[in-house]
Design a protein around this motif. Structure first.
Motif, PDB file in Angstrom:
ATOM      1  N   UNK A  28       0.874  -1.170   0.000  1.00  0.00           N
ATOM      2  CA  UNK A  28       0.000   0.000   0.000  1.00  0.00           C
ATOM      3  C   UNK A  28       0.910   1.219   0.000  1.00  0.00           C
ATOM      4  N   UNK A  29       0.763   2.058  -1.004  1.00  0.00           N
ATOM      5  CA  UNK A  29       1.583   3.278  -1.101  1.00  0.00           C
ATOM      6  C   UNK A  29       0.795   4.453  -0.540  1.00  0.00           C
ATOM      7  N   UNK A  30       1.374   5.123   0.436  1.00  0.00           N
ATOM      8  CA  UNK A  30       0.660   6.221   1.103  1.00  0.00           C
ATOM      9  C   UNK A  30       1.460   7.516   1.004  1.00  0.00           C
ATOM     10  N   UNK A  31       0.750   8.598   0.715  1.00  0.00           N
ATOM     11  CA  UNK A  31       1.365   9.918   0.589  1.00  0.00           C
ATOM     12  C   UNK A  31       0.804  10.850   1.657  1.00  0.00           C
ATOM     13  N   UNK A  32       1.685  11.569   2.327  1.00  0.00           N
ATOM     14  CA  UNK A  32       1.304  12.596   3.302  1.00  0.00           C
ATOM     15  C   UNK A  32       1.858  13.925   2.802  1.00  0.00           C
ATOM     16  N   UNK A  33       0.980  14.963   2.752  1.00  0.00           N
ATOM     17  CA  UNK A  33       1.491  16.240   2.238  1.00  0.00           C
ATOM     18  C   UNK A  33       0.631  17.425   2.673  1.00  0.00           C
ATOM     19  N   UNK A  34       1.275  18.397   3.288  1.00  0.00           N
ATOM     20  CA  UNK A  34       0.653  19.712   3.484  1.00  0.00           C
ATOM     21  C   UNK A  34       0.958  20.497   2.213  1.00  0.00           C
ATOM     22  N   UNK A  95      -9.410   9.929 -12.006  1.00  0.00           N
ATOM     23  CA  UNK A  95      -8.272   9.018 -12.154  1.00  0.00           C
ATOM     24  C   UNK A  95      -8.350   7.829 -11.201  1.00  0.00           C
ATOM     25  N   UNK A  96      -9.541   7.533 -10.717  1.00  0.00           N
ATOM     26  CA  UNK A  96      -9.727   6.302  -9.956  1.00  0.00           C
ATOM     27  C   UNK A  96      -9.723   6.451  -8.445  1.00  0.00           C
ATOM     28  N   UNK A  97      -9.722   7.681  -7.968  1.00  0.00           N
ATOM     29  CA  UNK A  97      -9.746   7.881  -6.519  1.00  0.00           C
ATOM     30  C   UNK A  97     -11.138   8.275  -6.042  1.00  0.00           C
ATOM     31  N   UNK A 128     -10.005   1.055  -6.863  1.00  0.00           N
ATOM     32  CA  UNK A 128      -9.691  -0.282  -7.339  1.00  0.00           C
ATOM     33  C   UNK A 128      -9.084  -1.127  -6.216  1.00  0.00           C
ATOM     34  N   UNK A 129      -8.264  -0.489  -5.384  1.00  0.00           N
ATOM     35  CA  UNK A 129      -7.593  -1.210  -4.294  1.00  0.00           C
ATOM     36  C   UNK A 129      -8.502  -1.473  -3.101  1.00  0.00           C
ATOM     37  N   UNK A 130      -9.353  -0.493  -2.784  1.00  0.00           N
ATOM     38  CA  UNK A 130     -10.083  -0.547  -1.517  1.00  0.00           C
ATOM     39  C   UNK A 130     -11.575  -0.315  -1.689  1.00  0.00           C
ATOM     40  N   UNK A 131     -12.341  -0.981  -0.830  1.00  0.00           N
ATOM     41  CA  UNK A 131     -13.747  -0.591  -0.670  1.00  0.00           C
ATOM     42  C   UNK A 131     -13.877   0.084   0.693  1.00  0.00           C
ATOM     43  N   UNK A 149      -9.230  22.430  14.845  1.00  0.00           N
ATOM     44  CA  UNK A 149      -8.499  21.424  14.075  1.00  0.00           C
ATOM     45  C   UNK A 149      -9.346  20.168  13.884  1.00  0.00           C
ATOM     46  N   UNK A 150      -9.115  19.488  12.758  1.00  0.00           N
ATOM     47  CA  UNK A 150      -9.981  18.369  12.365  1.00  0.00           C
ATOM     48  C   UNK A 150      -9.159  17.142  11.961  1.00  0.00           C
ATOM     49  N   UNK A 151      -9.858  16.033  11.801  1.00  0.00           N
ATOM     50  CA  UNK A 151      -9.237  14.807  11.272  1.00  0.00           C
ATOM     51  C   UNK A 151     -10.283  14.017  10.504  1.00  0.00           C
ATOM     52  N   UNK A 152      -9.833  13.304   9.481  1.00  0.00           N
ATOM     53  CA  UNK A 152     -10.688  12.353   8.766  1.00  0.00           C
ATOM     54  C   UNK A 152     -10.141  10.961   9.051  1.00  0.00           C
ATOM     55  N   UNK A 153     -11.026  10.052   9.400  1.00  0.00           N
ATOM     56  CA  UNK A 153     -10.613   8.656   9.588  1.00  0.00           C
ATOM     57  C   UNK A 153     -11.402   7.810   8.590  1.00  0.00           C
ATOM     58  N   UNK A 154     -10.688   7.187   7.673  1.00  0.00           N
ATOM     59  CA  UNK A 154     -11.323   6.382   6.620  1.00  0.00           C
ATOM     60  C   UNK A 154     -11.025   4.905   6.875  1.00  0.00           C
ATOM     61  N   UNK A 155     -12.072   4.147   7.108  1.00  0.00           N
ATOM     62  CA  UNK A 155     -11.903   2.700   7.273  1.00  0.00           C
ATOM     63  C   UNK A 155     -12.108   2.045   5.914  1.00  0.00           C
ATOM     64  N   UNK A 156     -11.195   1.123   5.586  1.00  0.00           N
ATOM     65  CA  UNK A 156     -11.158   0.537   4.248  1.00  0.00           C
ATOM     66  C   UNK A 156     -11.031  -0.977   4.338  1.00  0.00           C
ATOM     67  N   UNK A 157     -11.404  -1.633   3.235  1.00  0.00           N
ATOM     68  CA  UNK A 157     -11.086  -3.044   3.094  1.00  0.00           C
ATOM     69  C   UNK A 157     -10.320  -3.235   1.795  1.00  0.00           C
ATOM     70  N   UNK A 158      -9.192  -3.927   1.891  1.00  0.00           N
ATOM     71  CA  UNK A 158      -8.365  -4.218   0.725  1.00  0.00           C
ATOM     72  C   UNK A 158      -9.098  -5.259  -0.116  1.00  0.00           C
ATOM     73  N   UNK A 159      -9.430  -4.888  -1.358  1.00  0.00           N
ATOM     74  CA  UNK A 159     -10.250  -5.783  -2.186  1.00  0.00           C
ATOM     75  C   UNK A 159      -9.537  -7.100  -2.474  1.00  0.00           C
TER      76      UNK A 159
END
Ligand code: NDP
Ligand code: CA
Length: 325
Positions: A28-34, A95-97, A128-131, A149-159
């Protein structure tokens, strides 16, 4: 013409055994960016050594999107997004996101004229990767009081594997003098992540799985701060991915942001990708450009569209311990 942009390399992590381990699970490739809010960059920050046209959104947006799309991350975590609806969502959405955006309740962008609306956190993942299994939009509290200040928490399942994964993005309170506020916001986020992951674990097929966690953010805190120690010591078993870029595997990079304001030069390590050390392993990381690559005028610049550097890593799921069914 302008000199070519220096390339950042993907390098192997210093995690023990990383060189000879062959991971079976897909990475799983993850990007963090301000990404630097457009209104703040032009109207508030005072980047005195940044050429004004490097801050022009009509050009800067392509540099940001180019950097994201060069690496095609499966998960994209962004802060200071004030062009979600007109730029990030339509481009990444085509683009698939799939994405989600949470503006700050009282964004400082709104004090700038003109502005493009409030800034906030955004989280995208590959469809494509996650539901998706759940999306939690959080306003962080400190000492029982709601904050800006805020946060988003996304729960996913790897397809592909059926495994659960929880990804969070946040942007903690900025500036010195606010260390206790950041620590309290971090404690609130950890508490709520514990609740969300145990809710998710309870709905797993075997009822007991640990849900791996990725927490990305601009914490506005050096590793010496309380909130950093809190994350490292938390019962969620988190570690900071970019420590694995250092020779001893324990040291954060020397900087993730570097800029020159009228008040002087400001360089710091403020951005992190936290991961569950028991259930995930970090395979590769995008290196941090050196001082010569950043250049004497620091960030942002024609080469780097934000005053913060993007962080990117590939993680894989560790083998599940055998369990009695
Ligand atoms: P923060 O203090 O967390 O900072 C907001 C932004 O300012 C961040 O994106 C931060 O970037 C950037 N920043 C940090 N240091 C500097 C600096 N030295 N110069 C310029 N920008 C900097 O914001 P809050 O959410 O607490 O909101 C702060 C502002 O919002 C207030 O100053 C006020 O204008 C407004 N506000 C108004 C309220 C009201 O009721 N009227 C309530 C709340 C806020 P980075 O993370 O990259 O460092
Ligand atoms: Ca900023």
């Amino acid at each position: 013409g302008r000199p070519a942009r220096p390339r950042r390399e993907l390098v192997s992590s210093r995690a023990p055994g990383n060189c000879c381990r062959h991971s079976a699970s897909p990475r799983v490739r993850v990007l963090q960016w301000n990404v630097l809010a457009q209104a703040l960059g032009e109207g508030k920050d005072g980047f005195v050594r940044c050429p004004p046209d490097a801050l022009d959104w009509r050009e800067r947006k392509y540099l940001i999107l180019e950097e994201i799309l060069t690496h095609r991350p499966d998960v994209v975590c962004l802060q200071e997004v004030d062009h979600y609806h007109d730029t990030f969502l339509p481009v990444l959405g085509s683009l698939g996101y799939r994405g989600s955006f949470l503006p700050k309740p009282r964004s400082p962008c709104l004090d700038v004229e003109p502005n493009n609306g409030p800034d906030g956190c955004a989280l995208f993942y590959s469809r494509e990767r996650f539901s998706p299994t759940a999306t939690d939009h959080l306003r962080l509290s400190a000492m029982m009081l709601p904050t800006n200040q805020v946060a988003i928490v996304q729960s996913l399942r790897c397809r592909a594997t059926g495994r659960g994964l929880c990804v969070a993005v946040t942007h903690l309170k900025a500036r010195s003098g606010w260390e206790r506020m950041r620590s309290a916001q971090g404690a609130d986020l950890l508490r709520r992540l514990r609740a969300i992951t145990s809710r998710a674990a309870a709905s797993e097929a075997d009822g007991a799985a640990e849900i791996p966690l990725l927490v990305c953010g601009d914490f506005n805190a050096e590793p010496s701060e309380d909130v950093y120690r809190r994350f490292l010591a938390s019962s969620l078993g988190l570690d900071s991915a970019y420590r694995l870029l250092s020779a001893d595997g324990l040291t954060e990079p020397p900087y993730t942001t570097w800029k020159i304001r009228p008040s002087g030069e400001s360089r710091g390590t403020l951005d992190y990708i936290w991961y569950s050390r028991e259930s995930l392993s970090v395979e590769t990381l995008l290196d941090i450009p050196g001082e010569e690559q950043i250049g004497p005028d620091r960030l942002p610049s024609y080469h780097y569209p934000s005053d913060h550097l993007s962080l990117l890593c590939d993680v894989s799921f560790r083998e599940l311990p055998h369990r009695l069914m």
